[in-house]
Design a protein around this motif. Sequence first.
Motif, PDB file in Angstrom:
ATOM      1  N   GLU A  54       0.839  -1.204   0.000  1.00 53.46           N
ATOM      2  CA  GLU A  54       0.000   0.000   0.000  1.00 53.46           C
ATOM      3  C   GLU A  54       0.877   1.257   0.000  1.00 53.46           C
ATOM      4  OE1 GLU A  54      -3.203   0.689  -0.084  1.00 53.46           O
ATOM      5  OE2 GLU A  54      -4.321  -1.115   0.462  1.00 53.46           O
ATOM      6  N   ARG A  56       3.975   1.493  -1.032  1.00 47.79           N
ATOM      7  CA  ARG A  56       4.671   1.585  -2.308  1.00 47.79           C
ATOM      8  C   ARG A  56       3.734   2.129  -3.382  1.00 47.79           C
ATOM      9  NH1 ARG A  56       8.041  -3.226  -5.398  1.00 47.79           N
ATOM     10  NH2 ARG A  56       8.988  -1.889  -6.971  1.00 47.79           N
ATOM     11  N   TYR A  57       2.493   1.668  -3.346  1.00 50.06           N
ATOM     12  CA  TYR A  57       1.497   2.169  -4.304  1.00 50.06           C
ATOM     13  C   TYR A  57       1.301   3.674  -4.131  1.00 50.06           C
ATOM     14  CZ  TYR A  57      -3.031   3.106  -6.446  1.00 50.06           C
ATOM     15  OH  TYR A  57      -4.030   3.658  -7.196  1.00 50.06           O
ATOM     16  N   ASP A  58       1.150   4.113  -2.890  1.00 49.32           N
ATOM     17  CA  ASP A  58       0.926   5.535  -2.619  1.00 49.32           C
ATOM     18  C   ASP A  58       2.099   6.386  -3.108  1.00 49.32           C
ATOM     19  OD1 ASP A  58      -1.502   4.966  -1.462  1.00 49.32           O
ATOM     20  OD2 ASP A  58      -0.754   4.976   0.593  1.00 49.32           O
ATOM     21  N   SER A  61       2.103   6.582  -6.849  1.00 45.59           N
ATOM     22  CA  SER A  61       1.008   7.469  -7.274  1.00 45.59           C
ATOM     23  C   SER A  61       1.418   8.930  -7.137  1.00 45.59           C
ATOM     24  CB  SER A  61      -0.248   7.199  -6.439  1.00 45.59           C
ATOM     25  OG  SER A  61      -0.737   5.893  -6.658  1.00 45.59           O
ATOM     26  N   MET A 119      -1.681   1.631 -12.892  1.00 46.31           N
ATOM     27  CA  MET A 119      -1.908   1.904 -11.473  1.00 46.31           C
ATOM     28  C   MET A 119      -3.380   1.745 -11.120  1.00 46.31           C
ATOM     29  SD  MET A 119       0.929   2.509  -9.873  1.00 46.31           S
ATOM     30  CE  MET A 119       0.672   3.581  -8.452  1.00 46.31           C
ATOM     31  N   ILE A 122      -3.885  -1.852 -10.591  1.00 48.27           N
ATOM     32  CA  ILE A 122      -3.321  -2.261  -9.308  1.00 48.27           C
ATOM     33  C   ILE A 122      -4.240  -1.851  -8.163  1.00 48.27           C
ATOM     34  CG2 ILE A 122      -1.398  -1.899  -7.706  1.00 48.27           C
ATOM     35  CD1 ILE A 122       0.395  -1.521 -10.185  1.00 48.27           C
ATOM     36  N   LYS A 123      -4.833  -0.668  -8.277  1.00 42.24           N
ATOM     37  CA  LYS A 123      -5.759  -0.193  -7.244  1.00 42.24           C
ATOM     38  C   LYS A 123      -6.939  -1.150  -7.107  1.00 42.24           C
ATOM     39  CE  LYS A 123      -8.353   3.885  -5.776  1.00 42.24           C
ATOM     40  NZ  LYS A 123      -8.718   5.292  -6.112  1.00 42.24           N
ATOM     41  N   LEU A 126      -5.732  -4.140  -5.189  1.00 34.73           N
ATOM     42  CA  LEU A 126      -5.603  -3.834  -3.764  1.00 34.73           C
ATOM     43  C   LEU A 126      -6.967  -3.835  -3.081  1.00 34.73           C
ATOM     44  CD1 LEU A 126      -2.923  -0.979  -3.879  1.00 34.73           C
ATOM     45  CD2 LEU A 126      -2.666  -3.204  -2.767  1.00 34.73           C
ATOM     46  N   ILE A 154       0.437  -8.091  -7.269  1.00 36.88           N
ATOM     47  CA  ILE A 154       0.470  -6.642  -7.060  1.00 36.88           C
ATOM     48  C   ILE A 154       1.904  -6.153  -7.001  1.00 36.88           C
ATOM     49  CG2 ILE A 154      -0.034  -4.815  -5.389  1.00 36.88           C
ATOM     50  CD1 ILE A 154      -2.583  -6.399  -4.659  1.00 36.88           C
ATOM     51  N   GLN A 155       2.764  -6.883  -6.281  1.00 36.06           N
ATOM     52  CA  GLN A 155       4.162  -6.464  -6.181  1.00 36.06           C
ATOM     53  C   GLN A 155       4.834  -6.467  -7.558  1.00 36.06           C
ATOM     54  OE1 GLN A 155       6.600  -8.500  -3.310  1.00 36.06           O
ATOM     55  NE2 GLN A 155       8.482  -7.569  -4.061  1.00 36.06           N
ATOM     56  N   LEU A 158       3.579  -3.430  -9.469  1.00 39.60           N
ATOM     57  CA  LEU A 158       4.201  -2.201  -8.960  1.00 39.60           C
ATOM     58  C   LEU A 158       5.651  -2.112  -9.410  1.00 39.60           C
ATOM     59  CD1 LEU A 158       2.778  -2.077  -5.323  1.00 39.60           C
ATOM     60  CD2 LEU A 158       2.305  -0.453  -7.149  1.00 39.60           C
TER      61      LEU A 158
END
Length: 247
Positions: A54, A56-58, A61, A119, A122-123, A126, A154-155, A158
Amino acid sequence: MRTPEEDDFAMQTYMIAGGAALAAVIGYVSIYNRLRRLAVKVEEGGSDIDVALEKRYDLLSEEIEAVKKFLSHEYETYTAVTGLRSGADVTDKTQEGGALTREQADAINEAVAAQSAKMAEIKTKLAQQRRGKKSGAAGRKLSAGEKIGLLSSIQQSLGGVGTAVNALAEQYPVLYSSVSMEHFQRSISDVEEHLQAARRLYNANVSLYNQTIASFPWLVVARIHGMEKAEFYEIDDKKREFKVNFD
């Protein structure tokens, strides 16, 4: 009528049987509780991986949004200059000091749009992980193995976006000074270290749990309660090799 000796023998037999039954119950409960503690550690390890992903996603983004803001400013500059200069002069002007040409900005914008679309995918993954339910199958919960597989996916996704953004910055160095790419990359590197630590801890807990439920007498209790082997968290390195071309 029984003699006193027979009564004493019967009492001793009942006490022995009762003691054996109590010992069996205590042993059963002890084994079950140990298995549950190990299972909880596995679940907590999976949650820690989820938190790291989470973060890493943020960060990715935020990095992509920073590039978008930079491009927005560049396009505003082109619009303002176009009102005063000819198209040829605009191109010459934007190349001064290592700035972007309009064609380069368009290329970056197209690349960023593609990564933004990834992304968004991916969201969705998640959110699916958070709900714990399989897409398109109402009410069907994800198994523990499916959740870990989803986190692994997901990893990898990302990692692909991160590689693409880094390649973009390398091809257009102006992004480093304008978007603070180094700051984002350092932060993402820190999250990656957290992710790797969480992965090692999770896999260690899975190894202990799997070994325990495969050993007697724990395997008997595990089978009674439907406890199955946990999946290791693995990333296929070959799948993380991404070819990126922004020409």
